[in-house]
Design a protein around this motif. Structure first.
Motif, PDB file in Angstrom:
ATOM      1  N   UNK A  52      34.449  35.219  46.887  1.00  0.00           N
ATOM      2  CA  UNK A  52      33.701  34.672  45.754  1.00  0.00           C
ATOM      3  C   UNK A  52      34.640  34.163  44.661  1.00  0.00           C
ATOM      4  N   UNK A  53      34.224  33.097  44.014  1.00  0.00           N
ATOM      5  CA  UNK A  53      34.980  32.556  42.880  1.00  0.00           C
ATOM      6  C   UNK A  53      34.506  33.301  41.632  1.00  0.00           C
ATOM      7  N   UNK A  54      35.437  33.951  40.944  1.00  0.00           N
ATOM      8  CA  UNK A  54      35.103  34.731  39.748  1.00  0.00           C
ATOM      9  C   UNK A  54      36.224  34.546  38.732  1.00  0.00           C
ATOM     10  N   UNK A  55      36.178  33.448  38.000  1.00  0.00           N
ATOM     11  CA  UNK A  55      37.252  33.134  37.052  1.00  0.00           C
ATOM     12  C   UNK A  55      37.428  34.213  35.993  1.00  0.00           C
ATOM     13  N   UNK A  56      36.325  34.819  35.565  1.00  0.00           N
ATOM     14  CA  UNK A  56      36.434  35.859  34.538  1.00  0.00           C
ATOM     15  C   UNK A  56      37.317  37.007  35.004  1.00  0.00           C
ATOM     16  N   UNK A  57      37.423  37.196  36.321  1.00  0.00           N
ATOM     17  CA  UNK A  57      38.254  38.270  36.853  1.00  0.00           C
ATOM     18  C   UNK A  57      39.709  38.107  36.461  1.00  0.00           C
ATOM     19  N   UNK A  58      40.187  36.854  36.454  1.00  0.00           N
ATOM     20  CA  UNK A  58      41.561  36.594  36.023  1.00  0.00           C
ATOM     21  C   UNK A  58      41.733  36.998  34.565  1.00  0.00           C
ATOM     22  N   UNK A  59      40.784  36.630  33.725  1.00  0.00           N
ATOM     23  CA  UNK A  59      40.865  36.991  32.312  1.00  0.00           C
ATOM     24  C   UNK A  59      40.862  38.491  32.096  1.00  0.00           C
ATOM     25  N   UNK A  60      39.991  39.194  32.815  1.00  0.00           N
ATOM     26  CA  UNK A  60      39.925  40.657  32.687  1.00  0.00           C
ATOM     27  C   UNK A  60      41.226  41.292  33.156  1.00  0.00           C
ATOM     28  N   UNK A  61      41.792  40.774  34.244  1.00  0.00           N
ATOM     29  CA  UNK A  61      43.051  41.313  34.751  1.00  0.00           C
ATOM     30  C   UNK A  61      44.184  41.078  33.752  1.00  0.00           C
ATOM     31  N   UNK A  62      44.272  39.877  33.209  1.00  0.00           N
ATOM     32  CA  UNK A  62      45.327  39.575  32.232  1.00  0.00           C
ATOM     33  C   UNK A  62      45.212  40.481  31.012  1.00  0.00           C
ATOM     34  N   UNK A  63      43.987  40.676  30.525  1.00  0.00           N
ATOM     35  CA  UNK A  63      43.774  41.569  29.373  1.00  0.00           C
ATOM     36  C   UNK A  63      44.218  42.991  29.709  1.00  0.00           C
ATOM     37  N   UNK A  64      43.854  43.443  30.902  1.00  0.00           N
ATOM     38  CA  UNK A  64      44.229  44.800  31.330  1.00  0.00           C
ATOM     39  C   UNK A  64      45.743  44.950  31.412  1.00  0.00           C
ATOM     40  N   UNK A  65      46.411  43.984  32.030  1.00  0.00           N
ATOM     41  CA  UNK A  65      47.870  44.062  32.165  1.00  0.00           C
ATOM     42  C   UNK A  65      48.549  44.079  30.799  1.00  0.00           C
TER      43      UNK A  65
ATOM     44  N   UNK B 211      58.600  40.598  29.235  1.00  0.00           N
ATOM     45  CA  UNK B 211      58.857  39.222  29.663  1.00  0.00           C
ATOM     46  C   UNK B 211      57.604  38.389  29.805  1.00  0.00           C
ATOM     47  N   UNK B 212      56.486  38.916  29.352  1.00  0.00           N
ATOM     48  CA  UNK B 212      55.228  38.196  29.473  1.00  0.00           C
ATOM     49  C   UNK B 212      54.645  38.335  30.876  1.00  0.00           C
ATOM     50  N   UNK B 213      53.562  37.637  31.110  1.00  0.00           N
ATOM     51  CA  UNK B 213      52.870  37.678  32.395  1.00  0.00           C
ATOM     52  C   UNK B 213      52.959  36.304  33.043  1.00  0.00           C
ATOM     53  N   UNK B 214      53.313  36.305  34.317  1.00  0.00           N
ATOM     54  CA  UNK B 214      53.345  35.066  35.091  1.00  0.00           C
ATOM     55  C   UNK B 214      52.426  35.258  36.291  1.00  0.00           C
ATOM     56  N   UNK B 215      51.435  34.395  36.416  1.00  0.00           N
ATOM     57  CA  UNK B 215      50.562  34.408  37.587  1.00  0.00           C
ATOM     58  C   UNK B 215      51.329  33.664  38.669  1.00  0.00           C
ATOM     59  N   UNK B 216      51.728  34.378  39.716  1.00  0.00           N
ATOM     60  CA  UNK B 216      52.643  33.796  40.705  1.00  0.00           C
ATOM     61  C   UNK B 216      51.945  33.059  41.835  1.00  0.00           C
ATOM     62  N   UNK B 217      50.654  33.197  41.971  1.00  0.00           N
ATOM     63  CA  UNK B 217      49.934  32.434  42.982  1.00  0.00           C
ATOM     64  C   UNK B 217      48.484  32.315  42.589  1.00  0.00           C
ATOM     65  N   UNK B 218      48.051  31.116  42.338  1.00  0.00           N
ATOM     66  CA  UNK B 218      46.662  30.859  42.008  1.00  0.00           C
ATOM     67  C   UNK B 218      46.152  29.715  42.849  1.00  0.00           C
ATOM     68  N   UNK B 219      44.872  29.717  43.101  1.00  0.00           N
ATOM     69  CA  UNK B 219      44.294  28.610  43.838  1.00  0.00           C
ATOM     70  C   UNK B 219      43.161  29.053  44.729  1.00  0.00           C
TER      71      UNK B 219
ATOM     72  N   UNK C 260      45.356  33.768  26.227  1.00  0.00           N
ATOM     73  CA  UNK C 260      46.470  33.565  25.299  1.00  0.00           C
ATOM     74  C   UNK C 260      45.971  33.637  23.856  1.00  0.00           C
ATOM     75  N   UNK C 261      44.824  33.001  23.581  1.00  0.00           N
ATOM     76  CA  UNK C 261      44.252  33.036  22.228  1.00  0.00           C
ATOM     77  C   UNK C 261      43.888  34.456  21.817  1.00  0.00           C
ATOM     78  N   UNK C 262      43.577  35.304  22.803  1.00  0.00           N
ATOM     79  CA  UNK C 262      43.212  36.694  22.521  1.00  0.00           C
ATOM     80  C   UNK C 262      44.418  37.630  22.529  1.00  0.00           C
ATOM     81  N   UNK C 263      45.622  37.065  22.616  1.00  0.00           N
ATOM     82  CA  UNK C 263      46.824  37.874  22.478  1.00  0.00           C
ATOM     83  C   UNK C 263      47.565  38.228  23.748  1.00  0.00           C
ATOM     84  N   UNK C 264      47.131  37.718  24.895  1.00  0.00           N
ATOM     85  CA  UNK C 264      47.834  37.994  26.143  1.00  0.00           C
ATOM     86  C   UNK C 264      49.053  37.072  26.217  1.00  0.00           C
ATOM     87  N   UNK C 265      50.196  37.646  26.545  1.00  0.00           N
ATOM     88  CA  UNK C 265      51.454  36.891  26.604  1.00  0.00           C
ATOM     89  C   UNK C 265      51.634  36.267  27.994  1.00  0.00           C
ATOM     90  N   UNK C 266      50.868  35.203  28.272  1.00  0.00           N
ATOM     91  CA  UNK C 266      50.958  34.495  29.549  1.00  0.00           C
ATOM     92  C   UNK C 266      52.041  33.441  29.422  1.00  0.00           C
TER      93      UNK C 266
END
Length: 128
Positions: A49-62, A70-78, A109-115
């Motif tokens: 399933x496509x669930x874009x909000x999941x990426x946001x929740x994961x980034x916030x959690x991390x 060193x910030x967060x780098x999403x190493x594989x998306x698609x 990023x606007x909510x403070x996640x260092x992506x």
């Protein structure tokens, strides 16, 4: 109706039509399970399933849990999409997917996640 069946306008959706056979921790029986995938979520070619909000929740959690220096780098998306009658070509669906991912990243990023990076799949992916 089986998962992945055609729904509104021929679009593929995930999830069974009824709660029968779902695990007891499913969102159909646990209202506190806040990360559930909607039963009408669009599916990728692999049936995920496509669930874009999941990426946001994961980034916030991390960010909240680990605050990586060193910030967060999403190493594989698609996502891969099949050719389907009544649907835009897979390339258009991938472009729309990427635009929605970018919106999620901008919001995080606007909510403070260092992506600091996001790597999209390339031509050479899945040849390992």
């Amino acid at each position: 109706e089986a998962a992945g069946a055609a729904g509104r306008g021929g679009k593929r959706f995930g999830g069974p039509a009824s709660a029968e056979g779902l695990p007891t921790n499913s969102y159909t029986s646990d209202e506190n399970y806040l990360t559930a995938i909607p039963m009408d979520a669009e599916l990728t070619a692999t049936g995920w399933p496509v669930a874009h909000y999941g990426l946001g929740k994961l980034l916030q959690h991390l960010q909240k849990t680990y605050a990586p220096k060193g910030g967060i780098i999403v190493t594989e998306g698609g996502a891969a999409f099949n050719e389907e009658s009544g649907q835009p070509p897979p390339e258009q669906r991938q472009a729309a997917y990427l635009k929605r991912q970018a919106l999620v990243l901008r919001r995080a990023i606007a909510e403070g996640v260092d992506v600091r990076g996001y790597f999209w799949w390339t031509l050479m992916d899945n040849f390992e």
